[in-house]
Design an enzyme around this catalytic site. Structure first.
Site, PDB file in Angstrom:
ATOM      1  N   ALA A  66      38.090 131.553  81.535  1.00  0.00           N
ATOM      2  CA  ALA A  66      37.599 130.350  82.205  1.00  0.00           C
ATOM      3  C   ALA A  66      37.634 129.227  81.170  1.00  0.00           C
ATOM      4  O   ALA A  66      37.646 129.486  79.959  1.00  0.00           O
ATOM      5  CB  ALA A  66      36.179 130.583  82.698  1.00  0.00           C
ATOM      6  N   GLY A 111      37.533 135.392  82.053  1.00  0.00           N
ATOM      7  CA  GLY A 111      37.906 135.201  83.452  1.00  0.00           C
ATOM      8  C   GLY A 111      39.345 135.618  83.734  1.00  0.00           C
ATOM      9  O   GLY A 111      39.672 135.978  84.869  1.00  0.00           O
ATOM     10  N   GLU A 114      39.246 139.225  84.265  1.00  0.00           N
ATOM     11  CA  GLU A 114      38.579 139.451  85.560  1.00  0.00           C
ATOM     12  C   GLU A 114      39.526 139.200  86.734  1.00  0.00           C
ATOM     13  O   GLU A 114      39.434 139.882  87.760  1.00  0.00           O
ATOM     14  CB  GLU A 114      37.328 138.556  85.644  1.00  0.00           C
ATOM     15  CG  GLU A 114      36.265 138.994  84.641  1.00  0.00           C
ATOM     16  CD  GLU A 114      35.123 138.003  84.513  1.00  0.00           C
ATOM     17  OE1 GLU A 114      35.378 136.844  84.137  1.00  0.00           O
ATOM     18  OE2 GLU A 114      33.986 138.369  84.799  1.00  0.00           O
ATOM     19  N   GLU A 134      32.969 137.035  76.524  1.00  0.00           N
ATOM     20  CA  GLU A 134      31.957 136.043  76.912  1.00  0.00           C
ATOM     21  C   GLU A 134      30.747 136.027  75.971  1.00  0.00           C
ATOM     22  O   GLU A 134      30.253 134.971  75.610  1.00  0.00           O
ATOM     23  CB  GLU A 134      31.470 136.301  78.355  1.00  0.00           C
ATOM     24  CG  GLU A 134      32.468 135.937  79.431  1.00  0.00           C
ATOM     25  CD  GLU A 134      33.441 137.054  79.759  1.00  0.00           C
ATOM     26  OE1 GLU A 134      33.479 138.062  79.029  1.00  0.00           O
ATOM     27  OE2 GLU A 134      34.170 136.908  80.759  1.00  0.00           O
TER      28      GLU A 134
END
Ligand code: CAA
Length: 261
Positions: A66, A111, A114, A134
């Site tokens: 992200a 992300g 993911e 993260e």
């Protein structure tokens, strides 16, 4: 439809979708996620498709996570929206009536990992690097990693990867069952397309039905509730010093000094 952050090409009955934001190693900003979501809706409407191959543009990254610059300034409320947006994309990938194959050609972090985990399975090049870093940024998984990684590698390995934030290379990812196959970078797309063609030769109705039923069976324990818990926990760290420090330190290219608060 023109895409700003994606390249989409139809190869036979397979759509090859490349995330294309090279200046940020294909990182997922709100704008990219919004476009991703609309693109998945478009693919959903295409009744001639039999499979999707998802990969990253360039030779360095699948998706490097992200967008850290955007997250560095996010309030808990915005972070909750952001997690839900990312999770919406993962759920649309799972809800697509055709299999989605992740062809991971470089960094698949946070992300990005993911998104790969939301695909039906993962093929990787020898240059692939996976991880959920993260916690190194004072954040936690937000796009379903805490829910889906364990389905691939089991809870103990998922915990180790998520708590340590350690990156792993393709050979280790293969050994622990995160990826189905590892091939040379030049072979990745054609390998994914060959698997897609194998799937495409079968009954589209049967493939669609079995994909849906497998997702239903594995989500009986309410993935929605688990995702909701994760999104809320993700949002909660956005009022911390560590979240500001971790993301800021990344942008300033220095080591973060965490306080645990
Ligand atoms: N967000 C925003 N920008 C990113 C980014 C990200 N996730 N990853 C890389 N970039 C940017 C860098 O800031 C850099 O921009 P500038 O050229 O403007 O400085 C550019 O992409 C190239 O990156 P690097 O110079 O860092 O390239 P490198 O080869 O030295 O390192 C890397 C590559 C190891 C992938 C490194 O970029 C990196 O560690 N990126 C962050 C990975 C990460 O922590 N991802 C998880 C984010 S948290 C998350 O995803 C939360 C969630 O679950 C929802």
């Amino acid at each position: 439809m023109a895409h700003e952050n994606f390249l989409v090409e139809l190869r036979g009955t397979t759509a090859v979708v490349q995330v294309n934001r090279p200046k940020a190693l294909n990182a997922l900003s709100t704008a990219v996620l919004t476009e991703f979501s609309a693109l998945l809706d478009e693919l959903h409407k295409n009744k001639t498709l039999r499979a999707v191959v998802l990969t990253g543009a360039g030779d360095k990254a699948f998706i490097a996570g992200a967008d850290i610059a955007e997250m560095s300034a996010m309030s808990p409320v915005l972070a909750l929206e952001f997690a839900r947006k990312g999770q919406g994309v993962t759920q649309k990938i799972e809800g697509l009536g055709v299999p989605v194959i992740a062809a991971v050609n470089g960094y698949a972090l946070g992300g990005g990992c993911e998104i790969a985990l939301a695909c039906d399975f993962i093929l990787a090049s020898t240059t692939a690097v996976f991880g959920q870093p993260e916690v190194c940024l004072g954040l936690i998984t937000g796009f379903g990693g805490g829910v889906r990684l364990a389905e691939f590698v089991g809870w103990p390995r998922a915990r180790e990867l998520i708590y340590s934030g350690r990156r792993i290379k393709a050979d280790e990812a293969l050994r622990i069952g995160l990826v189905n196959r590892v091939v040379e970078p030049a072979q990745l797309l054609q390998t994914a397309l060959a698997v897609a063609d194998e799937i495409g030769a079968n009954s589209p109705l049967a493939v669609k039905t079995v994909k849906a039923v497998m997702n239903k069976i594995r989500s009986e324990a309410s993935v929605a509730a688990r995702l909701d818990a994760e999104a809320r926990a993700f949002s909660s760290v956005f009022s911390s010093f560590d979240q500001r420090e971790g993301t800021k330190a990344f942008l300033e290219k220095r080591k973060a000094q965490f306080k645990g608060e």
